[in-house]
Write an enzyme that holds these catalytic residues in place. Structure first.
Site, mmCIF file in Angstrom:
data_model
loop_
_atom_site.group_PDB
_atom_site.id
_atom_site.type_symbol
_atom_site.label_atom_id
_atom_site.label_comp_id
_atom_site.label_asym_id
_atom_site.label_seq_id
_atom_site.Cartn_x
_atom_site.Cartn_y
_atom_site.Cartn_z
ATOM 1 N N GLY A 10 0.850 -1.200 0.000
ATOM 2 C CA GLY A 10 0.000 0.000 0.000
ATOM 3 C C GLY A 10 0.882 1.244 0.000
ATOM 4 N N ASN A 54 -0.622 -7.238 -5.765
ATOM 5 C CA ASN A 54 -2.004 -7.258 -5.295
ATOM 6 C C ASN A 54 -2.046 -8.103 -4.028
ATOM 7 O OD1 ASN A 54 -4.682 -7.557 -4.779
ATOM 8 N ND2 ASN A 54 -5.246 -8.242 -6.833
ATOM 9 N N ILE A 55 -2.373 -7.499 -2.905
ATOM 10 C CA ILE A 55 -2.329 -8.189 -1.618
ATOM 11 C C ILE A 55 -3.324 -9.352 -1.552
ATOM 12 C CG2 ILE A 55 -3.892 -6.538 -0.511
ATOM 13 C CD1 ILE A 55 -1.039 -8.515 1.109
ATOM 14 N N TYR A 144 -16.134 -0.409 7.306
ATOM 15 C CA TYR A 144 -14.719 -0.175 7.606
ATOM 16 C C TYR A 144 -14.435 -0.469 9.086
ATOM 17 C CZ TYR A 144 -10.402 2.621 8.070
ATOM 18 O OH TYR A 144 -9.131 3.062 8.330
ATOM 19 N N LYS A 148 -12.085 -3.378 10.707
ATOM 20 C CA LYS A 148 -10.922 -3.072 11.551
ATOM 21 C C LYS A 148 -11.026 -3.752 12.921
ATOM 22 C CE LYS A 148 -8.318 -0.436 8.928
ATOM 23 N NZ LYS A 148 -6.979 -0.871 8.506
HETATM 24 P P1 NAD Z 1 -4.814 5.064 1.034
HETATM 25 O O1 NAD Z 1 -6.142 4.729 0.476
HETATM 26 O O2 NAD Z 1 -4.253 6.427 0.791
HETATM 27 O O3 NAD Z 1 -3.757 4.002 0.515
HETATM 28 C C1 NAD Z 1 -4.027 2.620 0.411
HETATM 29 C C2 NAD Z 1 -3.154 2.049 -0.687
HETATM 30 O O4 NAD Z 1 -3.476 0.665 -0.817
HETATM 31 C C3 NAD Z 1 -3.415 2.698 -2.063
HETATM 32 O O5 NAD Z 1 -2.221 3.170 -2.623
HETATM 33 C C4 NAD Z 1 -4.012 1.568 -2.898
HETATM 34 O O6 NAD Z 1 -3.623 1.600 -4.262
HETATM 35 C C5 NAD Z 1 -3.429 0.344 -2.190
HETATM 36 N N1 NAD Z 1 -4.218 -0.857 -2.480
HETATM 37 C C6 NAD Z 1 -5.563 -0.957 -2.641
HETATM 38 N N2 NAD Z 1 -5.900 -2.219 -2.949
HETATM 39 C C7 NAD Z 1 -4.746 -2.924 -2.980
HETATM 40 C C8 NAD Z 1 -4.449 -4.300 -3.245
HETATM 41 N N3 NAD Z 1 -5.401 -5.184 -3.560
HETATM 42 N N4 NAD Z 1 -3.152 -4.697 -3.176
HETATM 43 C C9 NAD Z 1 -2.156 -3.794 -2.886
HETATM 44 N N5 NAD Z 1 -2.397 -2.489 -2.646
HETATM 45 C C10 NAD Z 1 -3.669 -2.074 -2.694
HETATM 46 O O7 NAD Z 1 -4.854 4.738 2.611
HETATM 47 P P2 NAD Z 1 -3.957 5.355 3.771
HETATM 48 O O8 NAD Z 1 -4.634 6.567 4.266
HETATM 49 O O9 NAD Z 1 -2.539 5.421 3.373
HETATM 50 O O10 NAD Z 1 -4.186 4.236 4.905
HETATM 51 C C11 NAD Z 1 -3.274 3.179 5.144
HETATM 52 C C12 NAD Z 1 -3.782 2.330 6.306
HETATM 53 O O11 NAD Z 1 -4.000 3.143 7.451
HETATM 54 C C13 NAD Z 1 -5.132 1.650 6.030
HETATM 55 O O12 NAD Z 1 -5.151 0.402 6.653
HETATM 56 C C14 NAD Z 1 -6.125 2.560 6.707
HETATM 57 O O13 NAD Z 1 -7.273 1.860 7.071
HETATM 58 C C15 NAD Z 1 -5.332 3.006 7.913
HETATM 59 N N6 NAD Z 1 -5.839 4.285 8.453
HETATM 60 C C16 NAD Z 1 -5.682 5.452 7.782
HETATM 61 C C17 NAD Z 1 -6.174 6.638 8.313
HETATM 62 C C18 NAD Z 1 -6.001 7.955 7.603
HETATM 63 O O14 NAD Z 1 -6.461 8.984 8.118
HETATM 64 N N7 NAD Z 1 -5.333 8.011 6.477
HETATM 65 C C19 NAD Z 1 -6.846 6.621 9.552
HETATM 66 C C20 NAD Z 1 -7.035 5.403 10.205
HETATM 67 C C21 NAD Z 1 -6.490 4.238 9.657
#
Ligand code: NAD
Length: 319
Positions: A10, A54-55, A144, A148
């Site tokens: 990611g 792809n995870i 979501y 989680k």
């Molecule tokens: P984001 O959506 O910006 O990034 C997620 C990345 O995952 C993207 O680049 C996407 O292309 C990639 N992705 C999607 N499907 C995929 C797959 N099948 N295989 C590989 N990659 C794939 O999210 P983020 O804000 O960077 O969040 C990262 C983590 O932190 C997540 O688990 C999210 O739930 C958690 N989180 C984020 C926030 C926030 O405010 N940003 C808050 C709480 C928790």
């Protein structure tokens, strides 16, 4: 002793983009493999290895892990709160199966340490909303949040049953200027800075008083790396730790921005994301993270606003 090889899954997202650079600066550029289904930003691609991954494809994940002799995985790929409400089944599949693929490879002995982020979204409308404790009622009402909370339970299970060294934090809304947010309920707190700099006004999709826990990205990166670097014996909670940065409402951040941008005005047009926000905590009690592994945030609302405006102004001028 040589540094472990780290895989960030990611790596093209809001957190991944910055986490990869921070890890590379700390542990060596070639020791940090970035991966995503999406092309990464140029600085990630040019500063070290990148693997399209792809995870949901466990075989592909295994191949990447073996190829780079990966010891640590930071699993960031997920569907965020607002997007998962639009695509519930995809949200569940990505957030759960992605986690299982990593936990299973760890259980089989192919990965030594896993970071997996949870979220304040595990809480729900029946949770005490002020200073929300680590242990409390958690009845999330979003896909979501449900994914989680289930993920937290599974992480703890894999630790208790199989000794998998998995560590996590419940991120609040994260605020950053380097890469755009990925479809969360707290995205307004980033968009509002663009509105301020571009038009000196902003239309907010949350209501004026929707107070939520937030954190500036450098604090989130510190929390992420510090919990992974702490001795295993210090990590007494294996589901996920509450961590707190700064809590504010749209009205409060708008007032702080207006100190730098006189005349800045905000309209309020709450949508479905406001309903999600109403079910989340307003502030977080992070006593355990502070006690167990020394968590301490650096940025308050004033410092964060100053940094965001300065950095975004420089960034937009450079384009
Ligand atoms: P984001 O959506 O910006 O990034 C997620 C990345 O995952 C993207 O680049 C996407 O292309 C990639 N992705 C999607 N499907 C995929 C797959 N099948 N295989 C590989 N990659 C794939 O999210 P983020 O804000 O960077 O969040 C990262 C983590 O932190 C997540 O688990 C999210 O739930 C958690 N989180 C984020 C926030 C926030 O405010 N940003 C808050 C709480 C928790």
């Amino acid at each position: 002793m040589a540094n472990d090889t780290i895989l960030v899954i990611g790596a093209s997202g809001q957190i991944g983009t910055e986490l990869v650079m921070e890890l590379r600066n700390k542990f060596g550029h070639n020791n940090v493999v970035a991966s995503d289904v999406k092309e990464p930003q140029a600085e990630v691609k040019e500063s070290g290895p990148f693997e399209p991954l792809n995870i949901l494809d466990k075989e592909q994940l295994f191949t990447v892990i073996k190829k780079h002799q990966v010891q640590q995985v930071y699993l960031l790929a997920a569907l965020l709160s607002a997007t998962a409400e639009q695509k519930p089944m995809l949200g569940w599949e990505l957030n759960m199966d992605g986690l299982f693929n990593v936990l299973e490879l760890a259980r089989e002995g192919h990965i030594a340490k896993v970071f997996w982020p949870s979220s304040i979204a595990i809480f729900g409308p029946t949770t005490p909303r002020v200073n929300t404790p680590q242990y409390t009622i958690a009845e999330p009402t979003t896909v979501y949040g449900i994914s989680k909370l289930a993920g937290e339970r599974w992480c703890e299970y894999y630790y208790n049953k199989y000794g998998v060294d998995v560590r996590g934090v419940r991120y609040p809304g994260l605020i950053s200027y380097k890469s755009p947010p990925g479809g969360g309920t707290t995205d307004y707190a980033i968009d509002i800075f663009y509105g301020a700099l571009e038009n000196n006004r902003y239309t907010c999709f949350l209501s004026e008083e929707a107070t939520l826990p937030m954190m500036y990205m450098p604090d989130a990166l510190d929390a992420t790396i510090n919990i992974m670097e702490a001795p295993a014996s210090h990590i007494e909670i294996r589901s996920s730790y509450n961590i707190s940065g700064v809590s504010f409402s749209p009205r409060e951040i708008a007032a702080e921005i207006a100190k730098h941008q006189p005349g800045f005005s905000v309209n309020y047009a709450p949508d479905y994301r406001n309903e999600i926000a109403q079910t989340w905590p307003q502030s977080i009690d992070d006593t355990y993270a502070r006690k167990h592994w020394g968590w301490a945030p650096q940025f308050d609302l004033e410092a964060m606003t100053h940094e965001m405006l300065k950095n975004l102004a420089e960034k937009t001028q450079a384009i």
